[in-house]
Design a protein around this motif. Structure first.
Motif, short mmCIF file in Angstrom:
data_model
loop_
_atom_site.label_atom_id
_atom_site.label_comp_id
_atom_site.label_asym_id
_atom_site.label_seq_id
_atom_site.Cartn_x
_atom_site.Cartn_y
_atom_site.Cartn_z
N LEU A 44 20.74 -12.41 -26.38
CA LEU A 44 20.23 -13.00 -25.13
C LEU A 44 21.27 -13.90 -24.48
O LEU A 44 21.40 -13.92 -23.25
CB LEU A 44 18.94 -13.76 -25.40
CG LEU A 44 17.71 -12.92 -25.72
CD1 LEU A 44 16.56 -13.78 -26.22
CD2 LEU A 44 17.28 -12.11 -24.51
N LEU A 45 22.02 -14.65 -25.28
CA LEU A 45 23.06 -15.50 -24.72
C LEU A 45 24.19 -14.66 -24.12
O LEU A 45 24.77 -15.03 -23.09
CB LEU A 45 23.62 -16.44 -25.79
CG LEU A 45 22.72 -17.60 -26.20
CD1 LEU A 45 23.36 -18.38 -27.33
CD2 LEU A 45 22.42 -18.50 -25.03
N ALA A 46 24.49 -13.53 -24.73
CA ALA A 46 25.53 -12.65 -24.20
C ALA A 46 25.12 -12.05 -22.86
O ALA A 46 25.98 -11.76 -22.02
CB ALA A 46 25.84 -11.54 -25.20
N GLN A 47 23.82 -11.88 -22.65
CA GLN A 47 23.31 -11.34 -21.40
C GLN A 47 23.02 -12.45 -20.38
O GLN A 47 22.45 -12.18 -19.33
CB GLN A 47 22.02 -10.57 -21.65
CG GLN A 47 22.19 -9.38 -22.54
CD GLN A 47 20.85 -8.77 -22.93
OE1 GLN A 47 19.80 -9.20 -22.47
NE2 GLN A 47 20.89 -7.76 -23.78
N SER A 48 23.39 -13.69 -20.70
CA SER A 48 23.16 -14.86 -19.84
C SER A 48 21.68 -15.09 -19.57
O SER A 48 21.28 -15.46 -18.46
CB SER A 48 23.92 -14.74 -18.52
OG SER A 48 25.31 -14.71 -18.77
N LYS A 49 20.84 -14.87 -20.57
CA LYS A 49 19.40 -15.14 -20.48
C LYS A 49 19.10 -16.36 -21.35
O LYS A 49 18.52 -16.27 -22.41
CB LYS A 49 18.60 -13.94 -20.95
CG LYS A 49 18.78 -12.72 -20.10
CD LYS A 49 17.91 -11.58 -20.60
CE LYS A 49 18.06 -10.36 -19.72
NZ LYS A 49 17.21 -9.25 -20.19
N GLN A 50 19.52 -17.53 -20.83
CA GLN A 50 19.40 -18.74 -21.61
C GLN A 50 17.94 -19.15 -21.84
O GLN A 50 17.59 -19.62 -22.92
CB GLN A 50 20.14 -19.91 -20.93
CG GLN A 50 21.64 -19.84 -21.04
CD GLN A 50 22.26 -19.05 -19.90
OE1 GLN A 50 21.57 -18.54 -19.03
NE2 GLN A 50 23.57 -18.95 -19.91
N LYS A 51 17.09 -18.99 -20.84
CA LYS A 51 15.68 -19.39 -20.99
C LYS A 51 15.00 -18.58 -22.09
O LYS A 51 14.28 -19.13 -22.93
CB LYS A 51 14.92 -19.23 -19.67
CG LYS A 51 15.29 -20.25 -18.64
CD LYS A 51 14.47 -20.09 -17.39
CE LYS A 51 14.91 -21.06 -16.33
NZ LYS A 51 14.13 -20.94 -15.10
N GLU A 52 15.24 -17.28 -22.09
CA GLU A 52 14.65 -16.43 -23.12
C GLU A 52 15.21 -16.76 -24.49
O GLU A 52 14.50 -16.72 -25.50
CB GLU A 52 14.86 -14.95 -22.79
CG GLU A 52 14.08 -14.45 -21.59
CD GLU A 52 14.80 -14.71 -20.27
OE1 GLU A 52 15.90 -15.30 -20.27
OE2 GLU A 52 14.25 -14.35 -19.23
N LYS A 95 10.17 -27.38 -17.85
CA LYS A 95 8.85 -27.29 -17.22
C LYS A 95 8.11 -26.02 -17.62
O LYS A 95 6.88 -25.99 -17.58
CB LYS A 95 8.98 -27.35 -15.70
CG LYS A 95 9.32 -28.72 -15.18
CD LYS A 95 9.39 -28.74 -13.67
CE LYS A 95 9.71 -30.13 -13.18
NZ LYS A 95 9.78 -30.20 -11.72
N THR A 96 8.83 -24.98 -18.02
CA THR A 96 8.17 -23.73 -18.39
C THR A 96 7.67 -23.72 -19.83
O THR A 96 6.91 -22.83 -20.21
CB THR A 96 9.13 -22.53 -18.20
OG1 THR A 96 10.25 -22.68 -19.06
CG2 THR A 96 9.58 -22.43 -16.75
N LEU A 97 8.09 -24.69 -20.65
CA LEU A 97 7.71 -24.71 -22.07
C LEU A 97 6.33 -25.33 -22.25
O LEU A 97 5.94 -26.22 -21.51
CB LEU A 97 8.74 -25.52 -22.88
CG LEU A 97 10.17 -24.99 -22.90
CD1 LEU A 97 11.07 -25.97 -23.62
CD2 LEU A 97 10.22 -23.63 -23.55
#
Length: 150
Positions: A44-52, A95-97
């Motif tokens: 996920l970090l490699a795909q720049s999906k930090q929130k996920e 805020k999403t957590l």
């Protein structure tokens, strides 16, 4: 007249169970499949999906585990995820957590302060500020008084 025989067979109630000062540690044997999936988080970090990646890192914390090496490895992984965020993205992510995830995040933040790396303290302070703004002092109290540590 009654005889004193010294017999204790008639005592069936354990009065020590009602003592407030007697502490018995409750062991939860949850050591099966603890900790987040490192491969999934790295992908996920490699795909720049930090929130996920953050949600995945907070999903299965090793708080009930007795393996300190696993706890430290997980803390380093979560700190790495936190460092991947830009300062302007932190507040939106917090805020999403949900409240449970926010408390777990606060545990990781405090644990991250124990093992500072390059620029991690500044990042953790930024995260602490945003998490405190969202959850208030209650989150800090819950983290500091919880018996299950990271």
């Amino acid at each position: 007249m009654a005889k004193n025989t010294g017999a204790s067979k008639f005592r069936k109630v354990d009065v020590d169970q009602f003592d407030e000062d007697k502490y018995v540690d409750e062991d939860d044997d949850q050591e099966v499949d603890v900790g987040p999936n490192e491969g999934e988080i790295n992908a996920l970090l490699a795909q720049s999906k930090q929130k996920e990646a953050l949600v995945a890192a907070l999903k299965n914390p090793p708080v009930g585990c007795k393996n300190q090496a696993l706890k430290d490895k997980t803390t380093n992984l979560v700190v790495r995820v936190l460092q991947s965020f830009k300062n302007n993205e932190i507040e939106g992510c917090v805020k999403t957590l949900d409240s449970k995830s926010v408390d777990i995040l606060m545990k990781y933040i405090y644990k991250g302060f124990e093992f500072p790396t390059d620029n991690s303290s500044a990042t953790l302070l930024s995260w602490h500020d945003k998490v405190f703004a969202r959850a208030g002092q209650g989150s800090i109290i819950r983290v500091l008084t919880d018996k299950k540590r990271l």
